[in-house]
Write an enzyme that holds these catalytic residues in place. Structure first.
Site, PDB file in Angstrom:
ATOM      1  N   GLU A 104       0.831  -1.197   0.000  1.00 52.50           N
ATOM      2  CA  GLU A 104       0.000   0.000   0.000  1.00 52.50           C
ATOM      3  C   GLU A 104       0.878   1.265   0.000  1.00 52.50           C
ATOM      4  O   GLU A 104       1.827   1.368   0.778  1.00 52.50           O
ATOM      5  CB  GLU A 104      -0.928  -0.027   1.226  1.00 52.50           C
ATOM      6  CG  GLU A 104      -1.828   1.188   1.373  1.00 52.50           C
ATOM      7  CD  GLU A 104      -2.760   1.423   0.187  1.00 52.50           C
ATOM      8  OE1 GLU A 104      -3.339   0.453  -0.328  1.00 52.50           O
ATOM      9  OE2 GLU A 104      -2.895   2.598  -0.232  1.00 52.50           O
ATOM     10  N   THR A 158      -6.215   2.710  -5.080  1.00 49.14           N
ATOM     11  CA  THR A 158      -5.993   1.255  -5.028  1.00 49.14           C
ATOM     12  C   THR A 158      -6.788   0.538  -6.111  1.00 49.14           C
ATOM     13  O   THR A 158      -6.282  -0.376  -6.770  1.00 49.14           O
ATOM     14  CB  THR A 158      -6.421   0.678  -3.661  1.00 49.14           C
ATOM     15  OG1 THR A 158      -5.657   1.281  -2.635  1.00 49.14           O
ATOM     16  CG2 THR A 158      -6.217  -0.821  -3.617  1.00 49.14           C
ATOM     17  N   HIS A 182      -0.934   3.384   4.889  1.00 53.40           N
ATOM     18  CA  HIS A 182      -1.904   4.194   4.141  1.00 53.40           C
ATOM     19  C   HIS A 182      -2.028   5.546   4.831  1.00 53.40           C
ATOM     20  O   HIS A 182      -1.986   5.627   6.058  1.00 53.40           O
ATOM     21  CB  HIS A 182      -3.263   3.475   4.130  1.00 53.40           C
ATOM     22  CG  HIS A 182      -4.299   4.109   3.234  1.00 53.40           C
ATOM     23  ND1 HIS A 182      -4.869   5.341   3.496  1.00 53.40           N
ATOM     24  CD2 HIS A 182      -4.854   3.674   2.075  1.00 53.40           C
ATOM     25  CE1 HIS A 182      -5.731   5.634   2.529  1.00 53.40           C
ATOM     26  NE2 HIS A 182      -5.731   4.643   1.654  1.00 53.40           N
ATOM     27  N   ASP A 186       1.059   0.215  -5.152  1.00 56.76           N
ATOM     28  CA  ASP A 186      -0.156   0.581  -5.884  1.00 56.76           C
ATOM     29  C   ASP A 186      -0.163   2.014  -6.406  1.00 56.76           C
ATOM     30  O   ASP A 186      -0.634   2.273  -7.503  1.00 56.76           O
ATOM     31  CB  ASP A 186      -1.434   0.275  -5.078  1.00 56.76           C
ATOM     32  CG  ASP A 186      -1.604   1.068  -3.793  1.00 56.76           C
ATOM     33  OD1 ASP A 186      -0.601   1.598  -3.272  1.00 56.76           O
ATOM     34  OD2 ASP A 186      -2.747   1.141  -3.299  1.00 56.76           O
ATOM     35  N   HIS A 187       0.346   2.964  -5.610  1.00 53.55           N
ATOM     36  CA  HIS A 187       0.320   4.379  -6.026  1.00 53.55           C
ATOM     37  C   HIS A 187       1.181   5.175  -5.055  1.00 53.55           C
ATOM     38  O   HIS A 187       1.669   4.629  -4.063  1.00 53.55           O
ATOM     39  CB  HIS A 187      -1.111   4.929  -6.066  1.00 53.55           C
ATOM     40  CG  HIS A 187      -1.886   4.647  -4.810  1.00 53.55           C
ATOM     41  ND1 HIS A 187      -1.633   5.281  -3.613  1.00 53.55           N
ATOM     42  CD2 HIS A 187      -2.897   3.773  -4.557  1.00 53.55           C
ATOM     43  CE1 HIS A 187      -2.463   4.829  -2.684  1.00 53.55           C
ATOM     44  NE2 HIS A 187      -3.233   3.895  -3.229  1.00 53.55           N
TER      45      HIS A 187
HETATM   46  C1  GP9 Z   1      -9.418   0.373   1.275  1.00 53.74           C
HETATM   47  C2  GP9 Z   1      -8.093   0.449   0.663  1.00 53.74           C
HETATM   48  C3  GP9 Z   1      -7.592   1.856   0.513  1.00 53.74           C
HETATM   49  O1  GP9 Z   1      -9.982  -0.911   1.270  1.00 53.74           O
HETATM   50  O2  GP9 Z   1      -7.977  -0.316  -0.477  1.00 53.74           O
HETATM   51  O3  GP9 Z   1      -7.733   2.307  -0.742  1.00 53.74           O
HETATM   52  P1  GP9 Z   1      -7.038   3.641  -1.291  1.00 53.74           P
HETATM   53  O4  GP9 Z   1      -7.483   4.784  -0.409  1.00 53.74           O
HETATM   54  O5  GP9 Z   1      -5.555   3.477  -1.238  1.00 53.74           O
HETATM   55  O6  GP9 Z   1      -7.552   3.714  -2.646  1.00 53.74           O
HETATM   56 MN    MN Z   2      -4.015   2.315  -2.044  1.00 50.49          MN
END
Ligand code: GP9
Ligand code: MN
Length: 425
Positions: free
Chosen positions: A38, A84, A198, A257-258
């Protein structure tokens, strides 16, 4: 309609790159364990804070050749507002996310010809996603059906007593996922989605094993602490995989992911990196890791090919010995000679090995200077990027895969076959 889809298929077929013969099929029938890091940006790899490595475990996968990983250090995320969910879409369908909003939310009922569906049909894979959050976040419990995800382990499957931020902490997440993983029918494609690293990077005191940075920008300062926690959770997971015997014969794929630090934090980031965050530097910071280990295949160490999340499906299909040619996929195999080494960002900016196009300005990657007179080739590249993004949007807005049959092996996914409930009656 079918005319539009023919235009799209012509384009993706003309972009298609032939597989690298040495790697075609080397992973056929092997389990795939895909690990989502993440908000993890590549600058963290080998980065030192207070003279300490932030992510010693991930660093060891890159530096120790005997681990047999190949690390793509010029791999970029290509996500937009879907965050995500955009990364999931890119990496399981080789379609771009939408310019606004999240395709998972707004196009969740489309027809998809996703990687899990293809490998389920062609090689009998069981597909599972593991994520310690509610099942409907990003509309996952709907879109996953269309992608032929057989099992979705969400918060109802976990003991959620150790939660921080959005969901279950990464260490208990991996620990509690192990029994499910061990019970899965093989071969499986298992996607492990972490969450603790996150925004806003909250961490319990007992989990913090590195001091925060000291820029005064709280998110940036804590970013390193949750990255360290994620790194430790990964090491724990690898140890458990090895103990269970799953490690040896599984393909392991790790990706970011980002970005985690947006350009609202440029002041603090320039302090961290010791340089100004220019538009070009900001684009360079969109690198996320992509690492892969294929059992029985020597790792290449670091591979410098420019690539992005859009390239993952064709790469993985070829590793499994399934030719990507028949499918509508906007990326190309990263291991192929013919890989197309340009990386479109969702806003139409893009990077190549030599130059970057950002906000209408071209930059020389080596000198970082503005290219005052871009060549015809550079301008054509930009046209191609915009055309490609537009075609991908057409697929999503028009639900065009409804009208496309990739080959005789393909069967439309029947969403009535999928349930993501813990104890079905
Ligand atoms: C929530 C998680 C967060 O289930 O996947 O997503 P994001 O905020 O990174 O898109
Ligand atoms: Mn994410």
């Amino acid at each position: 309609d079918s005319d539009d889809v023919a235009v799209v298929a012509n384009y993706t077929r003309s972009k298609y790159a032939e597989p690298n013969e040495e790697l075609f099929g080397v992973g056929a029938g092997k389990n795939i364990i895909k690990i989502h890091l993440e908000s993890f940006q590549s600058f963290l790899i080998d980065f030192e804070l207070h003279g300490e490595e932030v992510t010693p475990f991930l660093n060891s996968l890159v530096s120790d050749q005997s681990q047999d990983f190949t690390y793509f250090d010029n791999f970029f995320h290509q996500t937009e507002q879907g965050k995500t969910a955009d990364a999931e879409l890119l990496m399981d369908t080789s379609l771009y996310g939408l310019p606004q909003g999240s395709a998972f939310s707004t196009k969740g009922d489309n027809t998809y010809q996703a990687f899990p569906a293809i490998i389920g049909q062609r090689q009998g894979y069981t597909n599972a996603i593991f994520h310690g959050d509610g099942k409907s976040f990003w509309n996952r419990d709907e879109v996953y059906k269309h992608m032929a995800i057989d099992e979705f382990y969400h918060e109802d499957f976990y003991d959620m007593s150790e939660v921080i931020g959005y969901g279950l902490k990464d260490k208990p997440f991996f620990e509690q996922s192990m029994p499910y993983l061990e019970e899965m029918e093989q071969p499986f494609y298992a996607h492990m989605m972490t969450l603790t690293h996150h925004h806003p990077y909250l961490i319990d005191e007992e989990d913090a094993t590195i001091a925060p940075a000291e820029t005064g920008d709280k998110s940036v300062d804590r970013y390193f602490q949750t990255a360290r926690y994620l790194d430790e959770s990964l090491e724990q997971f690898f140890n458990d995989l090895k103990e269970s015997g799953l490690y040896e014969d599984s393909i392991i794929m790790i990706y970011g992911d980002h970005y985690g630090i947006s350009d609202n934090h440029n002041r603090a980031m320039s302090e961290i990196l010791g340089e100004e965050i220019t538009p070009l530097k900001n684009a360079e910071l969109q690198r996320v890791p992509f690492m892969i280990r294929i059992p029985g295949v020597d790792g290449q160490g670091t591979n410098h090919e420019y690539s992005g999340q859009i390239d993952v499906v064709p790469t993985m299909l070829h590793i499994l010995g399934i030719d990507a040619k028949d499918y509508i996929l906007f990326g190309t195999d990263m291991f192929s000679e013919g890989h197309k080494a340009y990386v479109p960002f969702r806003n139409g900016d893009f990077m190549t090995e030599e130059y970057s196009s950002i906000n209408g300005i071209y930059y020389d990657n080596a000198t970082k200077e503005v290219i005052e007179e871009p060549t015809e080739e550079m301008k054509e590249m930009k046209e191609t990027v915009l055309y490609e993004l537009g075609l991908s949007d057409k697929v999503l807005y028009g639900d065009l895969l409804r009208f496309y049959t990739p080959n005789e092996a393909w069967e439309p996914v029947d969403i009535s076959e999928y349930f993501y409930v813990k104890d079905p009656l």
